[in-house]
Design a protein around this motif. Structure first.
Motif, PDB file in Angstrom:
ATOM      1  N   PHE A 190     -11.642 109.134  23.750  1.00  0.00           N
ATOM      2  CA  PHE A 190     -10.904 107.937  24.147  1.00  0.00           C
ATOM      3  C   PHE A 190     -11.053 106.914  23.023  1.00  0.00           C
ATOM      4  CE2 PHE A 190     -11.241 104.462  27.742  1.00  0.00           C
ATOM      5  CZ  PHE A 190     -10.246 103.709  27.145  1.00  0.00           C
ATOM      6  N   VAL A 191      -9.995 106.717  22.246  1.00  0.00           N
ATOM      7  CA  VAL A 191      -9.962 105.666  21.224  1.00  0.00           C
ATOM      8  C   VAL A 191      -9.336 104.440  21.876  1.00  0.00           C
ATOM      9  CG1 VAL A 191      -9.127 104.968  18.958  1.00  0.00           C
ATOM     10  CG2 VAL A 191      -9.807 107.353  19.358  1.00  0.00           C
ATOM     11  N   GLU A 192     -10.129 103.430  22.102  1.00  0.00           N
ATOM     12  CA  GLU A 192      -9.661 102.259  22.834  1.00  0.00           C
ATOM     13  C   GLU A 192      -8.792 101.344  21.972  1.00  0.00           C
ATOM     14  OE1 GLU A 192      -8.619 100.851  25.278  1.00  0.00           O
ATOM     15  OE2 GLU A 192     -10.231  99.884  26.406  1.00  0.00           O
ATOM     16  N   ALA A 193      -7.718 100.858  22.591  1.00  0.00           N
ATOM     17  CA  ALA A 193      -6.880  99.773  22.099  1.00  0.00           C
ATOM     18  C   ALA A 193      -6.198 100.012  20.751  1.00  0.00           C
ATOM     19  CB  ALA A 193      -7.679  98.470  22.061  1.00  0.00           C
ATOM     20  N   PRO A 194      -5.511 101.152  20.555  1.00  0.00           N
ATOM     21  CA  PRO A 194      -4.596 101.231  19.410  1.00  0.00           C
ATOM     22  C   PRO A 194      -3.522 100.157  19.565  1.00  0.00           C
ATOM     23  CG  PRO A 194      -4.229 103.063  20.927  1.00  0.00           C
ATOM     24  CD  PRO A 194      -5.464 102.367  21.398  1.00  0.00           C
ATOM     25  N   GLN A 195      -3.065  99.609  18.444  1.00  0.00           N
ATOM     26  CA  GLN A 195      -2.289  98.377  18.524  1.00  0.00           C
ATOM     27  C   GLN A 195      -0.788  98.546  18.336  1.00  0.00           C
ATOM     28  OE1 GLN A 195      -4.191  95.354  16.130  1.00  0.00           O
ATOM     29  NE2 GLN A 195      -6.173  95.703  17.100  1.00  0.00           N
ATOM     30  N   ASP A 196      -0.332  99.745  18.007  1.00  0.00           N
ATOM     31  CA  ASP A 196       1.114  99.976  17.951  1.00  0.00           C
ATOM     32  C   ASP A 196       1.374 101.477  18.084  1.00  0.00           C
ATOM     33  OD1 ASP A 196       0.794 101.156  15.349  1.00  0.00           O
ATOM     34  OD2 ASP A 196       0.982  99.179  14.430  1.00  0.00           O
ATOM     35  N   THR A 197       2.645 101.814  18.140  1.00  0.00           N
ATOM     36  CA  THR A 197       3.024 103.208  18.359  1.00  0.00           C
ATOM     37  C   THR A 197       2.538 104.121  17.240  1.00  0.00           C
ATOM     38  OG1 THR A 197       4.952 102.559  19.649  1.00  0.00           O
ATOM     39  CG2 THR A 197       5.001 104.748  18.668  1.00  0.00           C
ATOM     40  N   SER A 198       2.588 103.631  16.012  1.00  0.00           N
ATOM     41  CA  SER A 198       2.152 104.472  14.893  1.00  0.00           C
ATOM     42  C   SER A 198       0.669 104.810  15.013  1.00  0.00           C
ATOM     43  CB  SER A 198       2.433 103.779  13.559  1.00  0.00           C
ATOM     44  OG  SER A 198       1.643 102.613  13.410  1.00  0.00           O
ATOM     45  N   GLU A 199      -0.134 103.886  15.510  1.00  0.00           N
ATOM     46  CA  GLU A 199      -1.556 104.168  15.693  1.00  0.00           C
ATOM     47  C   GLU A 199      -1.772 105.192  16.806  1.00  0.00           C
ATOM     48  OE1 GLU A 199      -3.431  99.921  14.133  1.00  0.00           O
ATOM     49  OE2 GLU A 199      -4.029 100.728  16.079  1.00  0.00           O
ATOM     50  N   ILE A 200      -1.016 105.072  17.884  1.00  0.00           N
ATOM     51  CA  ILE A 200      -1.124 106.051  18.971  1.00  0.00           C
ATOM     52  C   ILE A 200      -0.796 107.451  18.443  1.00  0.00           C
ATOM     53  CG2 ILE A 200      -0.196 106.761  21.208  1.00  0.00           C
ATOM     54  CD1 ILE A 200       0.432 103.800  21.743  1.00  0.00           C
ATOM     55  N   GLU A 201       0.287 107.559  17.684  1.00  0.00           N
ATOM     56  CA  GLU A 201       0.685 108.856  17.128  1.00  0.00           C
ATOM     57  C   GLU A 201      -0.368 109.394  16.167  1.00  0.00           C
ATOM     58  OE1 GLU A 201       4.980 109.674  16.234  1.00  0.00           O
ATOM     59  OE2 GLU A 201       5.017 107.476  16.155  1.00  0.00           O
ATOM     60  N   ARG A 202      -0.917 108.523  15.333  1.00  0.00           N
ATOM     61  CA  ARG A 202      -1.896 108.972  14.346  1.00  0.00           C
ATOM     62  C   ARG A 202      -3.157 109.504  15.027  1.00  0.00           C
ATOM     63  NH1 ARG A 202      -5.205 105.452   9.833  1.00  0.00           N
ATOM     64  NH2 ARG A 202      -6.490 107.220   9.163  1.00  0.00           N
ATOM     65  N   ILE A 203      -3.617 108.829  16.051  1.00  0.00           N
ATOM     66  CA  ILE A 203      -4.777 109.314  16.797  1.00  0.00           C
ATOM     67  C   ILE A 203      -4.488 110.699  17.366  1.00  0.00           C
ATOM     68  CG2 ILE A 203      -6.184 108.922  18.863  1.00  0.00           C
ATOM     69  CD1 ILE A 203      -5.686 105.852  18.290  1.00  0.00           C
ATOM     70  N   GLY A 204      -3.285 110.877  17.908  1.00  0.00           N
ATOM     71  CA  GLY A 204      -2.897 112.179  18.442  1.00  0.00           C
ATOM     72  C   GLY A 204      -2.931 113.280  17.398  1.00  0.00           C
ATOM     73  N   ARG A 205      -2.553 112.955  16.160  1.00  0.00           N
ATOM     74  CA  ARG A 205      -2.530 113.952  15.084  1.00  0.00           C
ATOM     75  C   ARG A 205      -3.921 114.253  14.547  1.00  0.00           C
ATOM     76  NH1 ARG A 205       1.530 110.646  12.980  1.00  0.00           N
ATOM     77  NH2 ARG A 205       0.092 109.941  11.355  1.00  0.00           N
ATOM     78  N   GLU A 206      -4.769 113.222  14.424  1.00  0.00           N
ATOM     79  CA  GLU A 206      -5.977 113.342  13.621  1.00  0.00           C
ATOM     80  C   GLU A 206      -7.271 113.538  14.406  1.00  0.00           C
ATOM     81  OE1 GLU A 206      -6.296 110.354  10.589  1.00  0.00           O
ATOM     82  OE2 GLU A 206      -4.147 110.455  10.091  1.00  0.00           O
ATOM     83  N   VAL A 207      -7.222 113.374  15.705  1.00  0.00           N
ATOM     84  CA  VAL A 207      -8.432 113.607  16.503  1.00  0.00           C
ATOM     85  C   VAL A 207      -8.327 114.980  17.151  1.00  0.00           C
ATOM     86  CG1 VAL A 207      -9.856 112.830  18.419  1.00  0.00           C
ATOM     87  CG2 VAL A 207      -8.768 111.136  16.913  1.00  0.00           C
ATOM     88  N   ASP A 208      -9.298 115.823  16.857  1.00  0.00           N
ATOM     89  CA  ASP A 208      -9.270 117.220  17.299  1.00  0.00           C
ATOM     90  C   ASP A 208     -10.047 117.375  18.599  1.00  0.00           C
ATOM     91  OD1 ASP A 208      -8.892 119.928  17.396  1.00  0.00           O
ATOM     92  OD2 ASP A 208     -10.452 120.394  15.911  1.00  0.00           O
ATOM     93  N   ALA A 209      -9.422 116.944  19.694  1.00  0.00           N
ATOM     94  CA  ALA A 209     -10.057 117.019  21.013  1.00  0.00           C
ATOM     95  C   ALA A 209      -9.034 116.593  22.050  1.00  0.00           C
ATOM     96  CB  ALA A 209     -11.278 116.094  21.069  1.00  0.00           C
ATOM     97  N   PRO A 210      -9.241 116.931  23.321  1.00  0.00           N
ATOM     98  CA  PRO A 210      -8.409 116.352  24.380  1.00  0.00           C
ATOM     99  C   PRO A 210      -8.536 114.830  24.360  1.00  0.00           C
ATOM    100  CG  PRO A 210      -9.691 118.189  25.230  1.00  0.00           C
ATOM    101  CD  PRO A 210     -10.226 117.905  23.863  1.00  0.00           C
TER     102      PRO A 210
END
Length: 294
Positions: free
Chosen positions: A186-206
């Motif tokens: 759980f990465v708390e408080a991404p601040q825009d859509t690009s950050e949400i997408e980047r977390i989805g790409r770069e974090v290797d876990a549910p």
């Protein structure tokens, strides 16, 4: 310990790789209504418990015992509906984390969320957060993983590093916590859509994402979040905010006053309804005291 139907159900839902939408529950009626309206999971919001159960803001004032009592009641009301339960920082050192996890485990939760903030913590969508060193939180995770009686009791590792340290540091921590054994990240408080997408790409876990009304993170659709690789979306404020609006409206009808003066538009506004400004003034006052006065 033999696993519970709720824990097995959450595992099965994750295996489907479809986004799990978990409304935020905080008391008996919110839990019962979540179950009776057909939701597949629920999230016990620490902010909601602090405000609704104790009239307090989410700034680390509610104790482990108070939270564990609320966990038992909500898990019982939900029955076989999986409960993801906020346990803040674990309420102390690793031995305190062990006690917290044991209490939540006995209560029957399906997942326990722990975070890497400095105690006393703050709501993830408030300013001025601080985080502990990565190694310190890895000790918290080790204690939690060892303390659970059932591997189907999931450990959710939350990092609040985005605000104080930046997104790169948050993603680095997220992957460290996954490598340390956390089941969900759980990465708390991404601040825009690009950050949400980047977390989805770069974090290797549910991945779990927190969608707070008026908060820092854009309220993306379930379809897009699933496309970007998220496993769980929690909505901690929806029920709480609507219940608050309803109470304000009813109260102001009784004395013919205007509810507009009280309606919150952000998490900070909401917490000021339960005294955050006064509590933070106390924190500042005593932080400035000279300890040599004792």
């Amino acid at each position: 310990m033999t696993t519970t139907p709720a824990r097995q159900r959450l595992r099965d839902l994750l295996d489907r790789r479809e986004l799990i939408v978990a409304p935020g529950v905080f008391d008996g009626i919110s839990a019962q209504l979540t179950k009776r309206t057909g939701h597949v999971a629920a999230y016990m919001t620490g902010a909601g418990v602090a405000a609704s159960g104790f009239g307090l803001p989410d700034i680390g004032l509610v104790t482990a015992t108070e939270m564990a009592d609320r966990v038992r009641m909500i898990a019982d009301a939900l029955g076989d509906i999986p409960l993801i339960a906020d346990a803040d920082t674990g309420y102390g050192a690793p031995m305190n984390v062990v006690r917290t996890v044991r209490a939540y485990d006995v209560a029957g939760v399906a997942a326990i969320q722990l975070e890497d903030q400095v105690f006393p913590k703050r709501c993830g969508h408030l300013p001025d957060k601080q985080v502990v060193d990565v190694a310190v939180f890895e000790q918290t995770l080790a204690a939690a993983l060892d303390a659970r009686s059932d591997d189907n009791l999931l450990i959710v590792a939350r990092t609040d590093a985005r605000a104080p340290l930046g997104l790169d540091a948050a993603i680095e921590r997220a992957n460290r916590y996954a490598q340390a054994g956390a089941d969900v990240i759980f990465v708390e408080a991404p601040q825009d859509t690009s950050e949400i997408e980047r977390i989805g790409r770069e974090v290797d876990a549910p991945l779990l994402i927190n969608l707070v009304l008026g908060g820092m993170t854009p309220l993306e659709s379930a379809a897009r979040l699933e496309e970007w690789g998220y496993a769980i979306a929690i909505h901690p404020s929806n029920l709480l905010m609507r219940a608050t609006f309803g109470m304000l409206q009813s109260l102001c009808e009784l004395n013919a006053s205007d509810p507009a003066a009280h309606l919150p538009t952000s998490p900070a506004d909401f917490f000021n309804l339960v005294g955050m400004a006064e509590w933070l003034d106390l924190d500042i006052r005593y932080a400035r005291k000279d300890p040599s006065w004792a």
